[in-house]
Design a protein around this motif. Structure first.
Motif: not given
Ligand SMILES: [Fe+2]
Length: 187
Positions: A22, A53, A113
């Motif tokens: 991700h 993150d 995101d």
């Molecule tokens: Fe994220």
């Protein structure tokens, strides 16, 4: 700021495989957005995406979502990495910590995101589960079908409009950015 150091930190602090992929996806979408909006800052925008993150495995999401963002910044400062613009974007991508979206980069990360997870979810319903098969029009269609990937933050994705970018253009840019690194992100 060196991307190799950013990648090393990602691998040091994040052990959850899908958060690592991700992170690469968000990095490449951020790079594509920067080329459009702030070309001189492409590396900075990319690394903000890559590291947004960083604290995923360090905070307890069940009990204190408000630490997501501030904890990443604490780690980045300990590592002597990043700058205020990066910290601001990383903090602002999680409104639960009380921070506000202020800069263009903050807004870009807030929208980038969720769209990566959304495109991933769409890819996985295709028969071949390959991102190369995904069409922009199916991203737009799925956006309207609110039962599909109900947890995806559509409001955040649509807020790319604040930067003068239509959602359809953002969908295409994000899809292309993810196709570019399809192997790295396992799609
Ligand atoms: Fe994220």
């Amino acid at each position: 700021m060196d991307r190799r150091k950013a990648v090393a930190m990602l691998n040091k602090y994040v052990t959850t495989p899908h958060i690592i992929t991700h992170s690469y996806a968000v990095e490449n979408v951020m790079r594509a957005l920067a080329r459009k909006l702030e070309p001189d800052s492409e590396d900075l925008w990319g690394m903000a995406g890559l590291l947004h993150d960083l604290d995923n495995d360090l905070v307890d999401w069940q009990t204190d979502m408000s630490l997501h963002g501030p904890k990443a910044i604490e780690v980045l400062k300990e590592e002597g990495f990043g700058n205020e613009a990066m910290y601001s974007a990383i903090c602002a991508h999680n409104p639960a910590n009380g921070s506000k979206i202020e800069s263009i980069m903050d807004r870009a990360l807030y929208a980038a995101d969720p769209i990566t997870g959304f495109i991933r979810a769409i890819t996985l319903v295709y028969p071949d589960q390959k991102i190369k098969s995904v069409k922009v029009k199916s991203i737009i269609k799925r956006m309207k079908d609110t039962r599909f990937a109900a947890g995806a933050n559509r409001q955040a994705m649509k807020s790319i409009n604040h930067l003068g970018i239509e959602f359809s253009e953002f969908a295409e840019l994000s899809l292309n950015a993810m196709v570019e690194i399809a192997n790295e992100i396992g799609l």
